[in-house]
Design a protein around this motif. Sequence first.
Motif, PDB file in Angstrom:
ATOM      1  N   GLN A   1       0.835  -1.209   0.000  1.00 42.04           N
ATOM      2  CA  GLN A   1       0.000   0.000   0.000  1.00 42.04           C
ATOM      3  C   GLN A   1       0.870   1.259   0.000  1.00 42.04           C
ATOM      4  OE1 GLN A   1      -3.894  -0.486   2.344  1.00 42.04           O
ATOM      5  NE2 GLN A   1      -2.648  -2.147   3.128  1.00 42.04           N
ATOM      6  N   TYR A   2       2.021   1.178   0.683  1.00 39.25           N
ATOM      7  CA  TYR A   2       2.936   2.326   0.679  1.00 39.25           C
ATOM      8  C   TYR A   2       3.451   2.590  -0.742  1.00 39.25           C
ATOM      9  CZ  TYR A   2       6.928   5.306   1.351  1.00 39.25           C
ATOM     10  OH  TYR A   2       7.807   6.351   1.235  1.00 39.25           O
TER      11      TYR A   2
ATOM     12  N   GLU B   1       0.850   4.247  -2.802  1.00 33.96           N
ATOM     13  CA  GLU B   1       0.541   5.639  -2.434  1.00 33.96           C
ATOM     14  C   GLU B   1       1.723   6.573  -2.673  1.00 33.96           C
ATOM     15  OE1 GLU B   1      -0.912   5.301   1.593  1.00 33.96           O
ATOM     16  OE2 GLU B   1      -2.787   4.358   0.936  1.00 33.96           O
TER      17      GLU B   1
ATOM     18  N   PRO C   1     -13.579   3.265  -3.512  1.00 31.47           N
ATOM     19  CA  PRO C   1     -13.444   2.835  -2.107  1.00 31.47           C
ATOM     20  C   PRO C   1     -14.018   1.449  -1.823  1.00 31.47           C
ATOM     21  CG  PRO C   1     -14.182   5.115  -2.195  1.00 31.47           C
ATOM     22  CD  PRO C   1     -14.207   4.605  -3.609  1.00 31.47           C
ATOM     23  N   TYR C   2     -15.148   1.118  -2.440  1.00 31.00           N
ATOM     24  CA  TYR C   2     -15.728  -0.191  -2.163  1.00 31.00           C
ATOM     25  C   TYR C   2     -14.856  -1.309  -2.749  1.00 31.00           C
ATOM     26  CZ  TYR C   2     -18.929  -3.963  -1.348  1.00 31.00           C
ATOM     27  OH  TYR C   2     -19.466  -5.138  -0.892  1.00 31.00           O
TER      28      TYR C   2
ATOM     29  N   ARG D   1     -11.727  -1.137  -3.268  1.00 31.35           N
ATOM     30  CA  ARG D   1     -10.513  -1.193  -2.438  1.00 31.35           C
ATOM     31  C   ARG D   1     -10.753  -2.057  -1.197  1.00 31.35           C
ATOM     32  NH1 ARG D   1      -6.908   3.173  -3.507  1.00 31.35           N
ATOM     33  NH2 ARG D   1      -6.277   3.497  -1.352  1.00 31.35           N
ATOM     34  N   ALA D   2     -11.938  -1.868  -0.585  1.00 32.26           N
ATOM     35  CA  ALA D   2     -12.270  -2.663   0.611  1.00 32.26           C
ATOM     36  C   ALA D   2     -12.345  -4.149   0.263  1.00 32.26           C
ATOM     37  CB  ALA D   2     -13.589  -2.174   1.217  1.00 32.26           C
TER      38      ALA D   2
ATOM     39  N   ARG E   1      -8.826  -5.441  -0.136  1.00 30.01           N
ATOM     40  CA  ARG E   1      -8.196  -5.607   1.190  1.00 30.01           C
ATOM     41  C   ARG E   1      -8.765  -6.826   1.921  1.00 30.01           C
ATOM     42  NH1 ARG E   1      -8.526   0.654   1.845  1.00 30.01           N
ATOM     43  NH2 ARG E   1      -6.373   1.246   1.405  1.00 30.01           N
ATOM     44  N   PHE E   2     -10.061  -7.091   1.736  1.00 25.81           N
ATOM     45  CA  PHE E   2     -10.685  -8.240   2.375  1.00 25.81           C
ATOM     46  C   PHE E   2     -10.012  -9.533   1.905  1.00 25.81           C
ATOM     47  CE2 PHE E   2     -13.673 -11.755   2.464  1.00 25.81           C
ATOM     48  CZ  PHE E   2     -14.207 -11.666   3.737  1.00 25.81           C
ATOM     49  N   TRP E   3      -9.823  -9.685   0.596  1.00 22.88           N
ATOM     50  CA  TRP E   3      -9.240 -10.932   0.085  1.00 22.88           C
ATOM     51  C   TRP E   3      -7.766 -11.042   0.432  1.00 22.88           C
ATOM     52  CZ3 TRP E   3     -12.384 -14.569  -0.122  1.00 22.88           C
ATOM     53  CH2 TRP E   3     -13.695 -14.371  -0.547  1.00 22.88           C
TER      54      TRP E   3
ATOM     55  N   ALA F   1      -6.443  -9.938   3.205  1.00 23.36           N
ATOM     56  CA  ALA F   1      -6.445 -10.378   4.607  1.00 23.36           C
ATOM     57  C   ALA F   1      -6.837 -11.843   4.703  1.00 23.36           C
ATOM     58  CB  ALA F   1      -7.413  -9.511   5.433  1.00 23.36           C
TER      59      ALA F   1
ATOM     60  N   VAL G   1     -19.337  -4.175   3.986  1.00 23.77           N
ATOM     61  CA  VAL G   1     -17.884  -4.188   4.199  1.00 23.77           C
ATOM     62  C   VAL G   1     -17.624  -4.862   5.549  1.00 23.77           C
ATOM     63  CG1 VAL G   1     -15.771  -2.799   4.338  1.00 23.77           C
ATOM     64  CG2 VAL G   1     -17.679  -1.994   2.934  1.00 23.77           C
TER      65      VAL G   1
ATOM     66  N   ILE H   1     -10.513  -2.847   7.857  1.00 24.43           N
ATOM     67  CA  ILE H   1     -10.910  -2.557   6.476  1.00 24.43           C
ATOM     68  C   ILE H   1     -12.094  -1.587   6.465  1.00 24.43           C
ATOM     69  CG2 ILE H   1     -11.821  -3.605   4.359  1.00 24.43           C
ATOM     70  CD1 ILE H   1     -10.133  -6.114   5.099  1.00 24.43           C
TER      71      ILE H   1
ATOM     72  N   TYR I   1     -12.318   2.059   4.801  1.00 22.09           N
ATOM     73  CA  TYR I   1     -13.430   2.329   3.876  1.00 22.09           C
ATOM     74  C   TYR I   1     -14.147   3.622   4.253  1.00 22.09           C
ATOM     75  CZ  TYR I   1     -17.785   2.094   1.380  1.00 22.09           C
ATOM     76  OH  TYR I   1     -18.848   2.423   0.579  1.00 22.09           O
TER      77      TYR I   1
ATOM     78  N   GLU J   1     -12.157   6.579   3.245  1.00 22.90           N
ATOM     79  CA  GLU J   1     -12.065   6.815   1.799  1.00 22.90           C
ATOM     80  C   GLU J   1     -13.414   7.164   1.184  1.00 22.90           C
ATOM     81  OE1 GLU J   1     -10.097   3.266   0.354  1.00 22.90           O
ATOM     82  OE2 GLU J   1      -8.178   3.853   1.248  1.00 22.90           O
TER      83      GLU J   1
ATOM     84  N   PRO K   1       2.008   9.449   2.699  1.00 28.52           N
ATOM     85  CA  PRO K   1       2.126   7.981   2.548  1.00 28.52           C
ATOM     86  C   PRO K   1       2.962   7.311   3.641  1.00 28.52           C
ATOM     87  CG  PRO K   1       2.427   9.037   0.417  1.00 28.52           C
ATOM     88  CD  PRO K   1       2.366  10.146   1.447  1.00 28.52           C
TER      89      PRO K   1
ATOM     90  N   ALA L   1       1.693   4.582   6.434  1.00 29.84           N
ATOM     91  CA  ALA L   1       2.310   3.261   6.643  1.00 29.84           C
ATOM     92  C   ALA L   1       2.612   3.042   8.125  1.00 29.84           C
ATOM     93  CB  ALA L   1       3.580   3.129   5.795  1.00 29.84           C
TER      94      ALA L   1
ATOM     95  N   ARG M   1      -0.644   2.291   9.887  1.00 26.33           N
ATOM     96  CA  ARG M   1      -1.072   0.912   9.589  1.00 26.33           C
ATOM     97  C   ARG M   1      -0.203  -0.104  10.333  1.00 26.33           C
ATOM     98  NH1 ARG M   1      -1.775   2.633   3.578  1.00 26.33           N
ATOM     99  NH2 ARG M   1      -4.037   2.962   3.472  1.00 26.33           N
TER     100      ARG M   1
END
Lengths: 236, 236
Positions: free
Chosen positions: A74-75, A78, A92-93, A95-96, A99-101, A103, B66, B71, B75, B78, B92, B96, B99
């Motif tokens: 992610q760094y 960005e 945004p959705y 992206r969520a 991130r879910f997959w 994780a 979500v 996450i 969300y 964002e 950025p 990091a 996070r």
Amino acid sequence: MAGGDDLKLLGMWASPYVLRVKLALSLKGLSYEYVEEDLRDKSELLVKSNPVHKKVPVLIHNGKPVSESLIILQYIDEAFAGTGPSLLPADPYERAVARFWAAYIDDKMLPALNQSAMGKTEEERAEGKKQSLVTVETLEGALRDCGKGKPFFGGDSAGYVDVVLGGLLGWVRASDELHGVKPFDPERTPLLAAWSERFGALEAVEPVMPDVSRLVEFGKMLKARLAAPPAAGASN
Amino acid sequence: MAGGDDLKLLGMWASPYVLRVKLALSLKGLSYEYVEEDLRDKSELLVKSNPVHKKVPVLIHNGKPVSESLIILQYIDEAFAGTGPSLLPADPYERAVARFWAAYIDDKMLPALNQSAMGKTEEERAEGKKQSLVTVETLEGALRDCGKGKPFFGGDSAGYVDVVLGGLLGWVRASDELHGVKPFDPERTPLLAAWSERFGALEAVEPVMPDVSRLVEFGKMLKARLAAPPAAGASN
């Protein structure tokens, strides 16, 4: 790469977490210095850069260290937003969902694959194989439903989830010979099997992938040490 | 709240993961419908919204679910970037770092605190207490070094790490009476102790915090069930 940016990656060649960072840097077209760490004799730079976990990967950008593979990805996305393709989608959705997959792969799939290969007892390994099947099939469903026929988790091009899963691809390929386990079986999970061929053949991916026969040798050595605790340091 | 936005939170009152989402929504000034779940008899909406984990919290925004607290927080930041304060910083590198500490709280501190309170044997609980001390002191160092004298992890106002840690504050407060453990001890970790008072007293935080005596009662009930597996479903 933006002018004047100094990128150094502290890694270990067999680590799937380090491979993720290599894949992301390659897909973004960023050049960097790679430093191989001996995890049994960690460098002062590694210990200073990641004093909390003392683990690879660490990405050092203009002297500032970033640790933990998902955070590094992610760094990179960005800090180098203007360079190469984006790893995460803009919405945004979406992206969520990505991130879910990511994780899910780290929290559910990786531990199950690890247990199926390196579990201490036959029962532990059998339970690991069972859980691996469940998680791989769940991910097959994610590729089918979220991908909507697109070639990658990221859609038409490889993105965040592709890189996160792609980091495991070397070990996935070594797994059949090492443990008699084929995690992305073409019969059971045809989409993931096709994805792994497609992702592995990308111009930015192929040269970065570790040599499978070397992973098999390394895996055999780890298996021989099975009773002892696993090599510390190469994680996250 | 942006006009026409429909926000529904599926939660469970004692869950620290759900509290994070409540805190974020409150800090952002977003109104939402809260639905309390019975985790022993999960609603069809919960199972449909989070089919992989079937856990709270789930935030449903205009019909789209979500899951996973970290996450969801990102969300919210964002999807409602124009509403209220940002949780994550803009830079950025600072993102990091935030996070990193959020992951540290979830991966290291929470398991240690859980083990110190709910470990099955006296030895397990003692080891949990030892690890809790280490993680809390590491976090004290993060507040000292990263905060640079600022009142919050987020700087002058509460941000992402404050919300992630703030979700645990109810249980941290209940822990002394329940387990004889004072995680944020004013002597040992004065910055965290002062932070917990400061954060807990915020106008957006105070009304959202769970009643400590109710948590103590709930914790006693969980302790009585100690031999049985912990209540599933309230996680991440």
